[in-house]
Design a protein around this motif. Structure first.
Motif, short mmCIF file in Angstrom:
data_model
loop_
_atom_site.label_atom_id
_atom_site.label_comp_id
_atom_site.label_asym_id
_atom_site.label_seq_id
_atom_site.Cartn_x
_atom_site.Cartn_y
_atom_site.Cartn_z
N GLU A 1 9.31 20.36 47.75
CA GLU A 1 9.01 21.80 47.69
C GLU A 1 10.29 22.62 47.64
O GLU A 1 11.24 22.35 48.35
CB GLU A 1 8.20 22.21 48.94
N PHE B 1 5.64 22.10 45.20
CA PHE B 1 5.64 23.55 45.14
C PHE B 1 6.99 24.03 44.63
O PHE B 1 8.03 23.47 44.97
CB PHE B 1 5.40 24.17 46.53
N ILE B 2 6.96 25.08 43.82
CA ILE B 2 8.22 25.75 43.45
C ILE B 2 7.91 27.22 43.23
O ILE B 2 6.87 27.57 42.68
CB ILE B 2 8.87 25.10 42.20
N ASP B 3 8.78 28.08 43.74
CA ASP B 3 8.56 29.51 43.51
C ASP B 3 9.52 30.00 42.43
O ASP B 3 10.23 29.21 41.81
CB ASP B 3 8.68 30.30 44.82
N LEU C 1 1.81 25.69 36.47
CA LEU C 1 2.37 26.78 37.28
C LEU C 1 3.85 26.98 36.98
O LEU C 1 4.32 28.11 36.85
CB LEU C 1 2.18 26.47 38.76
N ARG D 1 4.09 28.76 33.77
CA ARG D 1 3.67 30.16 33.94
C ARG D 1 4.81 30.98 34.53
O ARG D 1 5.13 32.08 34.07
CB ARG D 1 2.43 30.19 34.85
N LEU D 2 5.42 30.44 35.59
CA LEU D 2 6.52 31.17 36.23
C LEU D 2 7.71 31.31 35.29
O LEU D 2 8.35 32.36 35.24
CB LEU D 2 6.94 30.48 37.54
N ARG E 1 1.77 28.01 53.01
CA ARG E 1 1.28 27.56 51.71
C ARG E 1 0.11 26.59 51.85
O ARG E 1 -0.85 26.65 51.09
CB ARG E 1 2.43 26.91 50.92
N SER F 1 -3.15 27.44 42.73
CA SER F 1 -1.70 27.34 42.93
C SER F 1 -1.02 28.67 42.66
O SER F 1 -0.01 29.00 43.28
CB SER F 1 -1.11 26.20 42.11
N GLU F 2 -1.57 29.47 41.74
CA GLU F 2 -1.00 30.80 41.50
C GLU F 2 -1.23 31.71 42.71
O GLU F 2 -0.36 32.51 43.07
CB GLU F 2 -1.60 31.41 40.23
N VAL G 1 -1.43 30.65 45.77
CA VAL G 1 -0.47 30.19 46.78
C VAL G 1 0.92 30.78 46.52
O VAL G 1 1.59 31.26 47.44
CB VAL G 1 -0.40 28.64 46.80
N VAL G 2 1.32 30.81 45.25
CA VAL G 2 2.62 31.40 44.92
C VAL G 2 2.66 32.89 45.29
O VAL G 2 3.64 33.38 45.85
CB VAL G 2 2.94 31.22 43.40
#
Lengths: 274, 311
Positions: free
Chosen positions: A198, A231-233, A262, A265-266, B204, B222-223, B225-226
């Motif tokens: 993550e 997970f990655i932001d 995701l 998308r980011l 999360r 997941s979006e 959660v972000v």
């Protein structure tokens, strides 16, 4: 598939496992060492120990290591022979030594080599930990395709958190107790560099720094596999994009693989931002 | 051609129509005049309207169309879309025309409330953008009288029954605070968590579990959660990590509040793509991009970010 992730015990890392352990005291080190060596013995690997004087005393004096030493199953390599003058050799020379020992183990009828290493001394002087991280990452590339396993043990009491964090993140398997320091891992697969775990706003700088330490020596192409990312932001996506740009400036093409919907998308959103 | 903000100031006009005939009688010439003058034209309407407009003329090659249901399902995203349009054309000195209908029959009360705040913020966002005319159609036959009346407060000019545009007597200007008021308390079963001392990865997992239990599909979960992760990151960065997280369901939607003692000053926070290092603004912008509805309330004492994800 190479074993990776956080582990409660280094007892199932496989023939080419590479784990980072942060021990609190000798008893703690002893527990991890016993589990790691037992797996190696079961797999038919040659067992070898290299480490500082306290760790060596533990290996010589406490079971099951003591009996393994006595019956010749576990070789104790003098620290100075592996790390002359208490320092690592140049990465390529150091690796040649371990690769030679691995080949010798195979030639002698073992399934490979398994090294129990207590190397806090290599990482503890000011700033030395970054060099150690670079070495771990360098060696990990070799280990991804060869039957060399290692448990790299560090005395947490003697290392700053930043160093422990950097070291743990540079191994495919890490001590679960280090999770708060090492929420992600950068390691090698046979044909790619992998990022797993993550990454968020509080670890993305750490990721940038670590990726910088894993930059290959030669030009060419590197694949970064993101399949194992839980997970990655946006700050993490940005760190990967920045790394890609830095690599390109050095003549290395970074290609992403296994990125999630995701992640894409980011990336798209961040692209729209500038 | 050069534009200057004094003589070509932003025109933001509400246009009330009673039926399709009135709608097209005004929008078609507006588009065609723009095309003839070489203006950049962006039309953001529902898919049905876009199809009708396209079938009426073949001269729309240079007109951009975007589906309001995608661009503006969350009204907090719409200013970003107009900003991109403006950025692409302003440097070339082109005049710009837009049609945007953010409020349609079927919008929820919460969405309409946010649409009204969005309409008010357009005046702030493009106050000094020269050469931009934005027409906002309002469906008189379908929308509540109250909604129609409020359009006068958020648009400097209005057009009634196809006549000339008139200055709106009720226009409230550009001193806009989109963060005032209180949101309704959640109803039904609410999971509430104190954020102090809770790690982000635990947050999360809580949100992911809640989204999965509510049946949100993988990518949207997941979006979500972000988005929540961004809100809580802001709490950690700007409010010492002290705050409350609330999760609940409204029908088949999942909703999450992040409440802390921060205070958002910039009325446009989260509405514009941020390329600077202002990380709080970027977080809010991403939250708007990812969620189906975002409601932010902020004052000297507290900030609440409410994020909705539809099924």
């Amino acid at each position: 598939m190479r074993r990776h992730g956080l582990a409660d015990s280094p007892d199932a890392v496989g023939l080419n496992g590479h784990a980072c352990w942060g021990f609190d005291d000798v008893a703690d080190l002893q527990t991890a060492a016993a589990a790691f060596l037992a797996e190696g013995a079961g797999l038919g690997q040659r067992l070898m120990f290299v480490g500082g004087p306290d760790a060596e005393a533990m290996v010589r004096e406490t079971n099951p290591m003591r009996s393994l030493v006595q019956d010749g199953t576990l070789d104790i390599a003098p620290f100075d022979a592996i790390y002359p003058g208490g320092r690592r050799m140049a990465n390529a020379d150091q690796l040649a030594m371990y690769a030679g020992a691995t080949d010798q183990a195979l030639a002698d009828g073992f399934t490979g080599l398994r090294v129990l290493a207590e190397v806090t001394d290599l990482a503890s002087p000011d700033g030395a930990w970054q060099g150690q991280v670079g070495w771990e990452s360098f060696a990990d590339r070799y280990m991804a395709t060869r039957p060399l396993a290692a448990l790299c043990c560090f005395d947490r009491r003697r290392l700053p958190a930043e160093a422990m964090a950097g070291l743990a993140c540079a191994h495919p398997v890490a001590d679960r107790r280090l999770q708060h320091l090492a929420p992600f891992r950068v390691y090698s697969q046979p044909d790619a560099l992998a990022l797993a775990g993550e990454v968020d706003a509080f670890s993305s700088t750490q990721l940038s720094d670590l990726l910088e330490l894993t930059i290959p020596d030669s030009e060419g192409e590197v694949v970064l596999d993101l399949e194992g990312l839980d997970f990655i932001d946006h700050s993490g996506v940005r760190a990967v994009a920045e790394h890609e740009r830095r690599m390109r400036e050095r003549g290395v093409t970074l290609t992403l693989r296994g990125e999630s919907g995701l992640f894409r998308r980011l990336s798209d959103l961040l692209g729209a931002e500038t | 051609m050069t534009l200057d903000s004094e003589h070509d100031s932003f025109i933001h006009e509400a246009f009330f129509y009673n039926d399709d005939q009135e709608f097209f009688d005004r929008t078609v010439p507006f588009i065609e005049d723009g095309v003839a003058a070489g203006d950049a034209v962006l039309v953001v309407l529902d898919r049905r309207r876009i199809d009708s407009l396209r079938s009426m003329s073949s001269g729309y090659e240079n007109v951009q169309f975007q589906d309001m249901a995608e661009v503006g399902l969350n009204p907090g995203r719409i200013i970003s879309a107009w900003t991109s349009f403006v950025a692409a054309n302003l440097t070339e000195g082109r005049r710009m025309r837009g049609i945007g209908e953010p409020i349609w029959n079927g919008r929820s009360d919460a969405e309409i409330l946010e649409c009204q705040r969005h309409e008010a913020l357009l005046n702030v966002a493009f106050e000094s953008t020269p050469g931009f005319t934005l027409m906002c159609p309002y469906d008189r036959s379908a929308l509540d009288e109250q909604v129609l009346a409020l359009a006068g407060r958020t648009h400097p000019t209005t057009v009634e029954d196809g006549r000339r545009s008139l200055l709106s007597r009720d226009y409230e200007g550009t001193d806009v605070n989109p963060f005032t008021g209180n949101l309704p308390e959640p109803s039904g079963a609410v999971e509430e968590f104190v954020l102090a001392g809770m790690s982000l990865d635990r947050v999360r997992r809580l949100v992911a579990d809640h989204a999965a239990a509510a049946g949100l599909d993988g990518q949207r979960a997941s979006e979500f959660v972000v988005a929540v992760n961004e809100a809580v990151t802001n709490t950690v960065r700007h409010a010492d990590g002290i705050g409350v997280l609330r999760l609940w369901r409204e029908g088949d939607s999942v909703v999450c509040d992040v409440v802390d003692h921060g205070w958002i000053h910039d009325p446009l926070a989260g509405r514009l793509p941020v390329s600077t290092s202002e990380t709080a603004g970027r977080g809010l912008w991403l939250i708007h991009q990812l969620c189906d509805l975002v409601q932010i309330r902020s004052s000297e004492t507290s900030t609440m970010v409410r994020m909705h994800m539809y099924p």
